[in-house]
Structure formats: C-alpha cells, structure tokens
Write a protein that holds these residues in place. Sequence first.
Motif, PDB file in Angstrom:
ATOM      1  N   THR A 162       0.839  -1.197   0.000  1.00  0.00           N
ATOM      2  CA  THR A 162       0.000   0.000   0.000  1.00  0.00           C
ATOM      3  C   THR A 162       0.875   1.249   0.000  1.00  0.00           C
ATOM      4  N   ARG A 187      -4.303   1.235 -11.621  1.00  0.00           N
ATOM      5  CA  ARG A 187      -5.135   1.782 -12.692  1.00  0.00           C
ATOM      6  C   ARG A 187      -5.946   2.924 -12.102  1.00  0.00           C
ATOM      7  N   GLY A 224      -5.087   5.475 -10.588  1.00  0.00           N
ATOM      8  CA  GLY A 224      -4.618   5.973  -9.290  1.00  0.00           C
ATOM      9  C   GLY A 224      -4.780   5.043  -8.109  1.00  0.00           C
ATOM     10  N   VAL A 225      -5.417   3.884  -8.274  1.00  0.00           N
ATOM     11  CA  VAL A 225      -5.456   2.943  -7.151  1.00  0.00           C
ATOM     12  C   VAL A 225      -4.892   1.595  -7.567  1.00  0.00           C
ATOM     13  N   ALA A 226      -4.320   0.893  -6.581  1.00  0.00           N
ATOM     14  CA  ALA A 226      -3.770  -0.427  -6.850  1.00  0.00           C
ATOM     15  C   ALA A 226      -4.910  -1.386  -7.166  1.00  0.00           C
ATOM     16  N   VAL A 227      -4.773  -2.177  -8.212  1.00  0.00           N
ATOM     17  CA  VAL A 227      -5.807  -3.154  -8.530  1.00  0.00           C
ATOM     18  C   VAL A 227      -5.290  -4.580  -8.412  1.00  0.00           C
ATOM     19  N   ASP A 228      -3.984  -4.751  -8.383  1.00  0.00           N
ATOM     20  CA  ASP A 228      -3.437  -6.098  -8.291  1.00  0.00           C
ATOM     21  C   ASP A 228      -1.986  -5.992  -7.828  1.00  0.00           C
ATOM     22  N   PHE A 229      -1.511  -7.033  -7.187  1.00  0.00           N
ATOM     23  CA  PHE A 229      -0.106  -7.006  -6.791  1.00  0.00           C
ATOM     24  C   PHE A 229       0.393  -8.440  -6.658  1.00  0.00           C
TER      25      PHE A 229
END
Lengths: 370, 319
Positions: free
Chosen positions: B85, B115, B117-122
């Motif tokens: 995060t 995508r 501005g927010v994390a969608v996968d890691f």
Amino acid sequence: MVVTFPHMGTLNIPVKTFLEGIGQEVVLPPPSSKRTIELGVKHSPEFACLPLKINVGNYIEAWEKGADTVVMAGGVGPCRFGYYAQVQREILQDLGCDMEMIVMEPPDCDWKDLKHQYRRLTQRRISTGQLVKTLHLVWKKLNAVDEIEKLSLKYHPYEINRGDTKKAFDQILKWIEEAKHPKEVKEVLTAGKKKINKIERDLQRQPLRIGLVGEIYMLLEPFASLNIQWSLGDLGAEVSKSIYLSDWVKEHLVFNALHLNRSGSLKNLAKPYLNHFVGGHGLETIGHTVKYANGGYDGVIQLMPFTCMPEIVAESILPQVSKEKDIPVLSLVLDEQSGEAGVATRLEAFLDLIARRKAQQEGELVWMSI
Amino acid sequence: MDVYLGIDVGSVSTNVVTLNENNEITHKIYLRTQGRPIPAVQKGLEQILTAAGNHLSVKGVGTTGSGRHLASLVAGADSVKNEITAHAVASSHVVPGVQTVLEIGGQDSKIIIIRNGVAVDFAMNTVCAAGTGSFLDQQASRLDIPIEEFGNLALKSHNAVRIAGRCSVFAESDMIHKQQMGHSLEDIICGLCEALVRNYLNNVGKGKEILGAVTFQGGVAANAGIKAAFEKALGMEVIIPEHFNVMGAVGAALLAKEAVQKKGTTLFKGFEVKDMDYRMKSFECTHCSNQCEVVEMLRNGQSVARWGDRCGKWSTMIS
C-alpha cells in the motif's frame, strides 16, 4: 481395535460421534501443532502437499497415544489425494508404526468396496436401528457445527473485544461435541446462537466481504491456512467459505451417490472459463469465484497447498475471471515453509487494495486530492 | 515547520522521511537496519532532528515495512501499513499516471498494478529471493566491488553472458563457472542483471499486464544494470523516482497525513523516544498446542507491549 483419523477443522466432531456410535474405541490425534508438522514433514516426500504431511503427523501422534487403525478417505480423479492413503500406509510401515488402514472411497464411485470397508470397521454387529440413530446424530452435529461457524465468521468483524467470537465458537464446538442426542444438539445450537448474538458488536462497521475459495483441506483446517479465516475477520472483513463439510457430504454422500447432479449451477458458472473436471476442487474454485463476483462480494482469496495441481489450473484461469467479472482475486500458496508475516502482509495489502478501490468507486478516496 | 513523518523499517534498510504540508520531502535518512530495528528507528529519528535543527512539529507518523509494528510501538504511529500500500500510494503521488510499480528491496520483490490511481493487483516473491538486494550485495562483496558501482559495470558490457537466474545459489555457481571460462567481469555482471530481471518477470510479474508508465523503486533501483535490463526486457522506459530508495517511507508519511486528517490528532510519542532504553524478551508459551512465541517489549524497564500469542492471553494483559 483402537481407531484414529486425521484432523480437518471440525471434522473430528461428527466422525468421532459416528465411530463411537458404531461401537468403536476412538483415539483422536492431539490437535495439530508445530510438532505434528515437524513429524509429518520429516517423514513425507518433500513435494507432497501440506495436507498429506499434516495427516502423517496426526497418525504418528495418534499411534503414540495407542491407536492401531487409521480410517482415511479415498478419492478418484487427477488430484493426488486419491493416492494419499496408500502412500501414507507405506510411510507408516517404514516407520514401524504398525497400523491398519481402512480407506473409505467416496460412495459415488464404489458402493461395494465401501460396504466391505465398513464391515472391517464394525467387528461387532450393529443393528440397523442403531446405525440409523447414529447417522441421524452425526448429521445433526455436522450441520450444527457448520451453522455455528458460518454465523461466527459473519459476526466476527463486528466484535468490539477482539477474540470474543472465536472464543465463543470454540466453546460452542465443545457443547456440540458432548451432545448425546439429536435433541440435545438442537438445544446447544440454540444456546450457541444466543451466545454469539450476545457478543458486544459495533454494527456501524461496514466490513469488506471476502469469499474464500480453493482446496478443501486448506479451507476447512484453519491450522493449515494459518488461521486466515479468523485473521481476515480481525482485519475487518466478513468471510464466506465456499466449502463446508456438510455441503461436501450432501454433494458426495447423498446427491452424487443417487446420481442427482447438484453442482450443475456451479459448473455452469465456471463454464465460460473452464468446462471440464480438473480434479480436486479446481472447477468449483472457478465457479465459486464467479458466484461471489455476481453476489457483489468485494474480493476473493484462493487458498491452495504448494504443488496442488487442480488449484494451479484454477490459479492460471482466475486472472481472466478477475478481469471480466471485475473482482480482485488473491491466490495464496501455503505450505510448511509459509511465514506468517508474509501472509499477513499480503492479506493486509489485499484488503487495503479493495478498500481503496471501493472508496474510489464511491468517490470517497481523499488522498489523491491532497 | 509542520511535518509528517514516514518510517520504513525493512530487512536491509531503515528509512525516515519528513514531508511538509505540500507533500514535499524536506529530509530523508537512509540507514542500514543491521538486524536491530529499534536502534535503527531511534537513530533515524535522531538524525532527522539533527538535520532539521529542532524546528519540527510532527503532525502525524506513518510506519511501513516488515518492522512496521515495532516501529509504531517505538514512535507512536497514526497509520501502520504494509509495504505494498505504501509503495503504491507513494508512486502514484510522485509519478501521476503510473500504471506499474516494480519494487525490489532487500529481501522482497513486488509488482503493483495501478489503474486510475489505485492499486488493482499485486504480487510478491514467494518461494525465492533471487534477485533481491541481499543477493546483489553478497555478489558485490564476493567480487570485491562496491555495491554502488556494481550496476555501472554492467553497462560497460558488450556481450552479456547467459546466467541461470532461477535460484541464487545456482546463479552464483553459474557466475563462477562463466568466470573460470574466461568471460569478462562486465559481461558476467550484465548477464546476472538480465537473469534476475528474467526471474522477476517470470515469478513475480507472471500473468500481470505491465503497462506504462512504469516506475522502478526500492534499494535495487540504484543499480543501473538492472534498470537497463528491465528496459530491454519490457521494451519501454522505466522511470526511477528521485527518492526511489525511500518511497516506502514517503508512502507511509502520505498515509499518516490521510489518517490524521480523518481523526484530527497524532499518536506521536515525541522525539525523546530516541533516548529511551528498549529491551525485548521472548518465550514459547506452553499452555496449548499452538506453542506461540510470545514477545515482550520493555521500555525503560517497564513492559509496554506483548504480542505473538494467538489466543490473546498475553497480549491483552497490557492495554
């Protein structure tokens, strides 16, 4: 004959009731612990999956307590589980643990063999009446245990004092375990629900809804999954598990045995991505992920033991499901080497990701505009 | 000056940054953790104070990294967040429009897909730490090359040799083999960089859609050879943010600001914690089969926290 069987979550409650009901002396392995894993890992093939290793540890520890016979489930299909019992028998023999192995194949594949194994298990003759009575009690307990677990997981994220729900859950399990008659099961179930309802909760919270999918042992045995179902609750998520023992029993012991195809809808849901059986619960993993996405869940976590073939197949399909169904999916591969810190970090990060994504969709993400 | 403090306690380095109200980095400290996270945090705070000369008013504290909980107990944090995060937040703040974050630290490597501005996968490395900072450190010291120059040597290569990069032990064997065959050091190091990038993309980046802009952060981003290997493998430019080695701490500070804006006050315990005496004790609880390893923290001889038990028996004894 002193019978034992491997642990798998709350499985010990109905199975012990069954075995004792048909007049067997039962010795349970001690609750799975670090020592169980150490023993299992030491004596199992390195590339076998975690469930096999914990099973072996369970057997050895039960043997130390005086068990001489193991009751184990069999299986068919591409998952290696079907071959577990045979491998485990060899391991025990090599160790000099002189134990009989009674392998119960699923009744949907071989009724006759199951009957034969049942006869081996019941040396004394049990009247049909007694058997029916026992099965009735087992069935009630099985359902009661699952009902309480579902309720606990649902209420867990709202609890004000951390740990209250889990404590209540463990206590209610004891009550169900000790119940002697179906009527008593009903009573403790009611009392149990009341107990959980009384836990202090903050109903203002809006927990994220997470579906747990994956391999059955990892879903049913919190010890193997590093207690993920509870730690997710501690982190503020409401957890639904895709597999419960009672569902499995209905599926395999009732519907499949009668050739009623009940998982049809799950199969249909999985169809655009995977349209045939791949062993274990691979197909169900896909189907349940679609189901959770359709049901408005915020995310899905797939649990699998390292080297699990059916779940590897599912894992490689899940990114597609995740993309098309617009639902975040995290795959966690676990075995005896898994570090708790690493898993905790991934879970936290996954929940953060979901929360921020949700906040953005709802127009509440503030930091971007700082 | 009003600042937000970000502390990132990692396996290899401990980083402390201060951000002003405009989210600009006013000070940054990069220290080696050296296996002693608490003194590292204390030293970091001390150095920040020295550098800023006592004119700091701390409005919020955020911690991250594998030592985030420990750091929070020492400093008093408003936000305790995992590295993923923190890196995602820092990266999308520093490089607006970023869609992929490659992060390689001391022992972790991760990829974060962002995508809008927010994390969608890691994903994080699971079974293998080949290619992380610790391994590069070890190779540099084996070859007696300062780690700072390691990457630049790779850039001088004209013909990278192929190194087996799946396992760090075998990678080392292979490097030695190539060296005994007579290949030049530059070519071997360049080959190693390419092997590590290949390993990263196959293991950590597998199945992920890598779109630009791509940022590369974490300590290993200092290695020009790895950056070049990434650009070659991905066929696109890789951006290294100015403060690439403290991005986790930057993210932690941003998250602290967000948390403090929501709740209004900070839990910061003050810079005096840098002079306090912290001691750790641990024991294995034998009350049930879980055999939890319980850890206790003593501050100036007084017990301030316990953790590690699953049932809560020990941790709830101190509120």
